[in-house]
Motif scaffolding. Structure first.
Motif, PDB file in Angstrom:
ATOM      1  N   MET A  91      37.551  27.098 110.645  1.00 10.41           N
ATOM      2  CA  MET A  91      36.693  27.923 111.479  1.00 10.41           C
ATOM      3  C   MET A  91      37.162  29.376 111.510  1.00 10.41           C
ATOM      4  O   MET A  91      36.449  30.262 111.971  1.00 10.41           O
ATOM      5  CB  MET A  91      36.624  27.352 112.898  1.00 10.41           C
ATOM      6  CG  MET A  91      35.562  27.973 113.787  1.00 10.41           C
ATOM      7  SD  MET A  91      33.875  27.954 113.095  1.00 10.41           S
ATOM      8  CE  MET A  91      33.437  26.215 113.249  1.00 10.41           C
TER       9      MET A  91
ATOM     10  N   HIS B  34      31.943  31.299 117.633  1.00  3.57           N
ATOM     11  CA  HIS B  34      32.889  30.276 118.075  1.00  3.57           C
ATOM     12  C   HIS B  34      34.090  30.873 118.794  1.00  3.57           C
ATOM     13  O   HIS B  34      34.429  30.484 119.917  1.00  3.57           O
ATOM     14  CB  HIS B  34      33.346  29.459 116.868  1.00  3.57           C
ATOM     15  CG  HIS B  34      34.320  28.377 117.204  1.00  3.57           C
ATOM     16  ND1 HIS B  34      35.679  28.606 117.302  1.00  3.57           N
ATOM     17  CD2 HIS B  34      34.147  27.063 117.477  1.00  3.57           C
ATOM     18  CE1 HIS B  34      36.288  27.473 117.618  1.00  3.57           C
ATOM     19  NE2 HIS B  34      35.386  26.524 117.735  1.00  3.57           N
TER      20      HIS B  34
ATOM     21  N   THR C 115      28.638  32.348 112.726  1.00  5.13           N
ATOM     22  CA  THR C 115      29.078  31.120 113.385  1.00  5.13           C
ATOM     23  C   THR C 115      30.529  31.224 113.818  1.00  5.13           C
ATOM     24  O   THR C 115      30.907  30.812 114.923  1.00  5.13           O
ATOM     25  CB  THR C 115      28.896  29.912 112.449  1.00  5.13           C
ATOM     26  OG1 THR C 115      27.511  29.775 112.122  1.00  5.13           O
ATOM     27  CG2 THR C 115      29.393  28.625 113.101  1.00  5.13           C
TER      28      THR C 115
ATOM     29  N   ARG D 114      23.440  31.408 119.661  1.00  7.74           N
ATOM     30  CA  ARG D 114      23.684  30.173 118.908  1.00  7.74           C
ATOM     31  C   ARG D 114      22.440  29.299 118.848  1.00  7.74           C
ATOM     32  O   ARG D 114      22.218  28.595 117.841  1.00  7.74           O
ATOM     33  CB  ARG D 114      24.855  29.398 119.530  1.00  7.74           C
ATOM     34  CG  ARG D 114      25.290  28.187 118.693  1.00  7.74           C
ATOM     35  CD  ARG D 114      25.803  28.638 117.344  1.00  7.74           C
ATOM     36  NE  ARG D 114      26.202  27.507 116.502  1.00  7.74           N
ATOM     37  CZ  ARG D 114      25.387  26.868 115.656  1.00  7.74           C
ATOM     38  NH1 ARG D 114      24.116  27.249 115.564  1.00  7.74           N
ATOM     39  NH2 ARG D 114      25.832  25.888 114.907  1.00  7.74           N
TER      40      ARG D 114
END
Length: 219
Positions: free
Chosen positions: A174, A26, A22, A63
């Motif tokens: 993140m 991103h 993830t 994704r």
């Protein structure tokens, strides 16, 4: 709703929330959008623009799959909610104790869905434009990009507001994958292998794309 604590107090532990795939998705998506946007008006940088655009599309497809089979907070079923949940969350931001979500909040989820949908349309219209399907396709492509840019700006603003209200750095989260929350809400595995396979797949895609082994994709 997945909250760090039921009472709204700051949770005592740093837990793993965002898995490696993830996070790779991103930040590579951010990089690809920036490169594609900055090179969109120059014939000299057309190869960079097209490569970044197709990579952007490949990341979005990944994704979509990871949103079904990925770890807890990566799955769409965990964070996508209806309009009522979004309104309740937005209303809570005006209170002294806004609702806190360990993963994506309902408003952020809608921004993510918008980015995924508009991003795929951007790639498709970009491909059609480079393959001379008509001038109107190029204009449509630019229009979709402008809407996408607006959604991204709203998303960034939401991240900043949420970071301030909840006193947590969502950008840093993140990067390192960690947020504050209850230990029972942590994901168990960072999924390093999937992350490595994602990067390897992208390298293979770039090789095939730039070596002409994917006919019809390059202008």
């Amino acid at each position: 709703m997945t909250q760090a604590t039921s009472s709204g107090r700051e949770a005592p532990s740093r837990i793993l929330v965002w898995d490696i795939p993830t996070r790779i998705f991103h930040w590579l998506l951010v990089l690809c959008f920036v490169v594609a946007y900055l090179t969109s008006e120059s014939e000299r940088w057309q190869l960079w623009h097209v490569t970044a655009g197709y990579t952007f599309g490949a990341l979005l497809l990944f994704r979509l799959v990871w949103g079904v089979v990925g770890s807890r907070y990566a799955r769409f079923s965990q964070f996508v909610r209806g309009p009522r949940s979004v309104l309740i969350y937005m209303g809570s931001l005006l209170s002294s104790k806004p609702d806190h979500y360990t993963g994506h909040n309902p408003a952020g989820a809608w921004a993510i869905l918008g980015i995924l949908g508009l991003g795929l349309l951007t790639v498709l219209t970009g491909w059609a434009s480079f393959n001379d399907y008509g001038d109107w396709i190029g204009e449509l492509h630019e229009g979709i990009v402008n809407v996408l840019l607006l959604i991204i700006a709203i998303h960034i603003a939401g991240v900043l507001v949420s970071s301030l209200l909840h006193r947590e750095n969502l950008v840093r989260a993140m990067l390192n994958g960690c947020k504050r929350g209850a230990l029972v809400e942590a994901i168990r595995y960072p999924h390093w292998i999937v992350g490595i396979l994602l990067v390897a797949g992208l390298i293979g895609f770039w090789w095939a794309l730039l070596s002409g082994r994917l006919p019809g994709l390059m202008p």
